[in-house]
Design a protein around this motif. Structure first.
Motif, PDB file in Angstrom:
ATOM      1  N   VAL A 317     -22.243  18.817  79.796  1.00  0.00           N
ATOM      2  CA  VAL A 317     -21.414  19.182  80.942  1.00  0.00           C
ATOM      3  C   VAL A 317     -22.161  18.704  82.181  1.00  0.00           C
ATOM      4  O   VAL A 317     -23.134  19.316  82.619  1.00  0.00           O
ATOM      5  CB  VAL A 317     -21.181  20.703  81.000  1.00  0.00           C
ATOM      6  N   LYS A 318     -21.728  17.573  82.729  1.00  0.00           N
ATOM      7  CA  LYS A 318     -22.482  16.954  83.822  1.00  0.00           C
ATOM      8  C   LYS A 318     -22.491  17.810  85.079  1.00  0.00           C
ATOM      9  O   LYS A 318     -23.412  17.719  85.891  1.00  0.00           O
ATOM     10  CB  LYS A 318     -21.916  15.562  84.118  1.00  0.00           C
ATOM     11  N   GLY A 319     -21.458  18.653  85.253  1.00  0.00           N
ATOM     12  CA  GLY A 319     -21.422  19.509  86.424  1.00  0.00           C
ATOM     13  C   GLY A 319     -22.345  20.711  86.327  1.00  0.00           C
ATOM     14  O   GLY A 319     -22.461  21.474  87.285  1.00  0.00           O
ATOM     15  N   LYS A 320     -22.984  20.912  85.178  1.00  0.00           N
ATOM     16  CA  LYS A 320     -23.936  22.009  84.951  1.00  0.00           C
ATOM     17  C   LYS A 320     -23.302  23.361  85.250  1.00  0.00           C
ATOM     18  O   LYS A 320     -23.850  24.188  85.989  1.00  0.00           O
ATOM     19  CB  LYS A 320     -25.205  21.808  85.775  1.00  0.00           C
ATOM     20  N   LEU A 374     -27.026  31.381  88.379  1.00  0.00           N
ATOM     21  CA  LEU A 374     -27.166  30.583  89.597  1.00  0.00           C
ATOM     22  C   LEU A 374     -28.626  30.369  89.956  1.00  0.00           C
ATOM     23  O   LEU A 374     -29.009  29.292  90.418  1.00  0.00           O
ATOM     24  CB  LEU A 374     -26.432  31.270  90.749  1.00  0.00           C
ATOM     25  N   GLU A 375     -29.469  31.380  89.737  1.00  0.00           N
ATOM     26  CA  GLU A 375     -30.895  31.217  90.013  1.00  0.00           C
ATOM     27  C   GLU A 375     -31.511  30.143  89.134  1.00  0.00           C
ATOM     28  O   GLU A 375     -32.461  29.464  89.529  1.00  0.00           O
ATOM     29  CB  GLU A 375     -31.620  32.552  89.798  1.00  0.00           C
ATOM     30  N   ALA A 376     -30.990  29.981  87.928  1.00  0.00           N
ATOM     31  CA  ALA A 376     -31.493  28.941  87.015  1.00  0.00           C
ATOM     32  C   ALA A 376     -30.880  27.580  87.294  1.00  0.00           C
ATOM     33  O   ALA A 376     -31.240  26.591  86.649  1.00  0.00           O
ATOM     34  CB  ALA A 376     -31.220  29.348  85.567  1.00  0.00           C
ATOM     35  N   GLY A 377     -29.936  27.499  88.241  1.00  0.00           N
ATOM     36  CA  GLY A 377     -29.306  26.216  88.563  1.00  0.00           C
ATOM     37  C   GLY A 377     -28.062  25.933  87.761  1.00  0.00           C
ATOM     38  O   GLY A 377     -27.631  24.782  87.656  1.00  0.00           O
ATOM     39  N   ILE A 378     -27.445  26.966  87.177  1.00  0.00           N
ATOM     40  CA  ILE A 378     -26.244  26.807  86.365  1.00  0.00           C
ATOM     41  C   ILE A 378     -25.103  27.552  87.050  1.00  0.00           C
ATOM     42  O   ILE A 378     -25.229  28.743  87.365  1.00  0.00           O
ATOM     43  CB  ILE A 378     -26.462  27.347  84.941  1.00  0.00           C
ATOM     44  N   SER A 379     -23.991  26.868  87.281  1.00  0.00           N
ATOM     45  CA  SER A 379     -22.852  27.463  87.966  1.00  0.00           C
ATOM     46  C   SER A 379     -21.906  28.112  86.964  1.00  0.00           C
ATOM     47  O   SER A 379     -21.919  27.802  85.768  1.00  0.00           O
ATOM     48  CB  SER A 379     -22.094  26.405  88.780  1.00  0.00           C
TER      49      SER A 379
END
Length: 871
Positions: A317-320, A374-379
């Protein structure tokens, strides 16, 4: 000058000056007279701004390029150009207003047609102007692109033939539609700027994870088909066609030309984290590799997100982002802390230095869980979704990546659970703002004028009309349509790949081109090979049944038998093209066309009818500098003997190698032996004198091997065998140079023996006397039977001789194994290595000759199809 251009219009693509002489009474053909013709055109260009021939073809054919360029479009190319314009009629948005850009694109597309059309299209300015004039101009109207009477004459010629008339009509209708609908933005559009793309696009690898039977996750990369880069980056295309590729983090190398086809997924053992280039080419310059690194790259971390679906690999999933109720696997550096949620479970992954976790996202997320992600960079995406609609996209992964062909309408739908007040779009960084339709949950957009490439579409919504919040994204990939997919596409029943891509007829005949054919396992399919002359007339055809799939090793055996088919061998020297077709009723078919190509220098062989033997005649079309001819006899294959270039060459009884060259071109031809005389005089062992061991001497032998290996083979089985004997002798001489003493004596003993007669027990004993040497030799001997492919040979030898390779100072065990096996089997392959890297490994070999003895033992113990050059 007008007369010379008129002759160029009737030029047949083979010989210009004989046609010129037949149409020019009292003209005496000579270099002086030919220079006069050229000088007329040069003077015309200087005084009146006449066209100047461009491209490699014009550089090689410096005289005839002038009249042929001023002929605009010779008759023999008109039908081919009309077909190309029709085939690619959906790929022109924004190009018809830029003849130079269209000419560059046409040159790229011409590679899928004939070699002669490709060379004509190297003059991109002329072909671009001509194409635009043909497509959008009435042939009787004035145009600044092409003089009207010349254009009318070409159109009349095209319309005189039914098929070319249909192709031209289709292309013109399409061009008219494009100019009517695509060149102006819709009325009322707030931002008139044309959408653009920062990269050529669609070329990034697809990353995926697979869980094996033991519960271990493994990473794979599906490499892109980089053929679309050829129109904008021809220098990169040529490097891709002729170079092996290295994938960051993978043990397996990609074969020569492999990036121009769909290839099986490549397993990664290390994660190719940016900024490390994902792909690099072995033989390419730093500049070309920089281009490749820019065009093919993976997303940035710190986490990479993969969505799990039943029965299929987990795709990236390129959008993470993750969606509630779905399952994902995330990969990151082992030093990272995973998201602090209860439904995050660590799993085992076969990647050095990386960790993996499975996220089973619940249907309802708490604020704490969302914050942890979100803190880990995942939306987290729940309210807004972006998807393609309308014309079915060529590819849609369901999670943010869609693909269309050039010319198709790009329609997307944006769905919002709660109707917002405003919508914000960023397309490749350019901002657009729209009011959301009141009371609607979906907004449909048509994105006009998206050029070929990758376009990033980021959606932001404003639920309350106060501020925008990012909610979703889509990568829209626009590809040029590729109508020439005779080799088969992914998903078809039969697929055919060649290495290098688009091989020539000599490469096919000599065995330098490898073919792979995929199809249903253990299925019989019909294979047909037909030879045709320059006019397209069939000279010979051979049919046989093949068992699918066909590997590259299988193909080597097939082509060696094809060369021995009498009806094929008899017509090979006269053939201009070969067409290969593989088919199975109810399954599919695939074809490939191989051309001899239009070369400045070419040898033509013929038999002497009275006393047998062979004579060779040189055809020189280069119009260049003086040609030098050198003959290398089989008895002394590296000792050249100068020969006159303007006389027929009579081959000696044992044959040899003829090389003609000037500053622009070179032609190397194997001259077969006279079988009748060979019966009386017998074979001679090729003599390869060597100097003192040094880097210079090793390189000299490698270049000699390359000279014989790259020469064109005749339609004669004894010519093939004599070349094989010479190549083996050069390889043996190089090995003997690096391993003096008993092994050198052993090489001289086996020089005249068949491979099956070599004493492998003796070879094993001669590898070395120390405990480590004997252990390596025994490990090699115990696994020889397993190494039935080049990849298995390289990997197995690296394990068996890994300790010896490591102790020698070679920086990489696997690369060291490849180097040693190439040195011991086909040393000319080492010329593809960077000079500094090659010399570094050679120095290690010079001080550790046991490495060469071990590699040579491995080569002698495996079948020729595997060890005859590991690539």
């Amino acid at each position: 000058m007008v007369h010379a251009a008129e002759v160029g219009y009737s030029y047949d693509g083979v010989e210009y000056w004989p046609i010129y002489a037949s149409k020019t009474p009292l003209w005496g053909d000579s270099d002086y007279e030919r220079d006069r013709v050229r000088n007329w055109f040069v003077e015309f260009s200087q005084q009146y701004g006449g066209a100047i021939p461009q491209g490699a073809w014009a550089h090689t054919f410096r005289k005839i390029a002038w009249p042929i360029t001023h002929a605009v479009l010779p008759r023999y190319l008109q039908v081919q150009l009309a077909r190309m314009l029709s085939d690619y009629r959906t790929s022109w948005p924004s190009l018809l207003d830029d003849p130079a850009a269209l000419g560059t694109r046409l040159h790229a597309w011409s590679r899928h047609y004939s070699d002669r059309l490709e060379k004509f299209c190297q003059n991109t300015e002329i072909v671009g102007r001509l194409a635009v004039a043909l497509l959008i101009t009435d042939e009787h109207a004035d145009t600044p692109l092409i003089e009207s009477t010349a254009l009318a004459r070409i159109v009349e010629s095209l319309n005189s033939e039914r098929q070319s008339r249909r192709w031209l009509s289709e292309a013109r209708r399409s061009a008219s539609s494009i100019r009517t609908h695509n060149f102006r933005p819709p009325e009322g559009r707030s931002d008139p700027d044309r959408l653009h793309t920062p990269r050529q696009g669609g070329n990034d690898p697809q990353l995926q994870l697979r869980e094996d039977a033991g519960g271990v996750w493994r990473a794979f990369a599906i490499l892109p088909d980089l053929k679309p880069l050829q129109h904008a980056m021809p220098q990169l295309y040529e490097a891709l066609r002729n170079s092996r590729a290295v994938v960051a983090g993978a043990r397996q190398e990609i074969p020569t030309g492999g990036l121009l086809y769909a290839t099986p997924p490549t397993e990664l053992t290390r994660w190719p984290a940016p900024p490390q280039p994902f792909l690099q080419l072995r033989r390419a310059s730093d500049g070309v590799n920089l281009l490749l690194a820019e065009q093919c790259r993976i997303t940035r971390g710190p986490w990479w997100v993969f969505r799990q679906r039943p029965g299929t690999p987990a795709g990236e999933v390129k959008g993470k982002f993750v969606r509630p109720g779905a399952s994902y696997c995330i990969v990151g550096d082992q030093t990272l802390s995973p998201p602090t949620v209860d439904w995050c479970v660590k799993v085992e992954i076969a990647l050095e230095g990386m960790s993996a976790y499975v996220l089973s996202v619940p249907a309802t997320l708490s604020e704490a869980d969302s914050s942890a992600l979100l803190e880990a960079g995942i939306s987290v995406v729940s309210d807004v979704r972006v998807r393609p609609v309308g014309v079915v996209a060529g590819r849609w992964d369901g999670d943010g990546v869609a693909e269309w062909l050039s010319g198709e309408p790009v329609l997307i739908a944006i769905h919002a659970e709660h109707s917002p007040k405003k919508l914000g779009l960023r397309i490749n960084g350019d901002p657009y703002f729209l009011d959301w339709p009141e009371g609607e949950s979906d907004l449909f957009l048509s994105l006009a004028e998206l050029a070929s490439g990758t376009h990033e579409i980021v959606v932001t919504v404003d639920p309350n009309g106060e501020n925008l919040k990012t909610e979703g994204s889509l990568l829209a990939i626009i590809r040029d349509s590729d109508v020439h997919n005779e080799a088969g596409l992914a998903g078809e029943g039969i697929r055919l790949r060649s290495f290098p891509a688009q091989p020539s007829l000599p490469e096919l005949w000599d065995g330098r081109a490898l073919l792979e054919i995929d199809g249903p396992s253990d299925t019989a399919a019909e294979f047909a090979l037909s030879l045709r002359d320059g006019s397209g007339a069939q000279l010979a055809i051979h049919r046989q049944s093949l068992r699918l799939p066909v590997t590259s090793s299988d193909w080597q055996r097939i082509v060696s038998r094809l060369r021995e088919q009498p009806q094929i061998a008899r017509h090979y020297d006269a053939a201009d093209t070969a067409e290969l077709a593989i088919s199975k009723a109810g399954v599919g078919f695939a074809t490939i066309r191989c051309e001899r190509g239009f070369h400045g220098l070419r040898w033509v062989l013929s038999t002497r009818h009275r006393d047998y033997g062979y004579v060779a005649r040189l055809i020189d079309r280069t119009d260049g500098d003086t040609v030098e001819v050198v003959f290398y006899p089989v008895e002394r294959p590296l000792s050249g003997q100068p020969q006159p270039a303007d006389q027929e060459f009579s081959g000696p009884p044992r044959g040899g190698l003829l090389v003609a060259s000037n500053d622009q071109d070179r032609a190397a031809q194997i001259v077969p032996p006279d079988v009748n005389q060979m019966i009386g005089i017998g074979h001679a062992t090729p003599s390869i004198p060597t100097a003192q061991k040094s880097l210079v001497e090793c390189t000299r032998l490698m270049k000699g091997h390359q000279l014989w290996k790259s020469a064109q083979l005749p339609a004669h089985p004894f010519g093939v065998r004599e070349r094989r004997r010479v190549l083996d002798s050069i390889s043996g001489a190089l090995v003997g140079l690096l391993t003096p003493g008993k092994w050198a004596s052993f090489e001289s003993q086996i020089a005249t023996q068949a491979a099956a007669d070599v004493d492998l027990d003796r070879a094993q004993a001669l590898v070395g006397g120390s405990l480590a040497h004997r252990a390596a030799a025994e490990a090699i001997a115990n696994h020889l039977w397993e190494w039935d492919t080049p990849a298995l040979l390289i990997e197995g030898f690296s394990e068996a001789a890994g300790a010896l390779i490591s102790s020698s100072g070679m920086p990489n065990i696997l690369e060291g194994a490849r180097f040693l096996l190439q040195l011991a089997s086909s040393p000319s392959e080492l010329l593809e290595w960077e000079t500094a890297e090659r010399n570094e490994y050679l120095r290690a070999v010079m001080t550790n000759p046991v490495l060469v003895r071990a590699a040579r033992f491995a080569v002698l113990g495996t079948v020729e199809e595997v060890a005859g050059g590991v690539g």
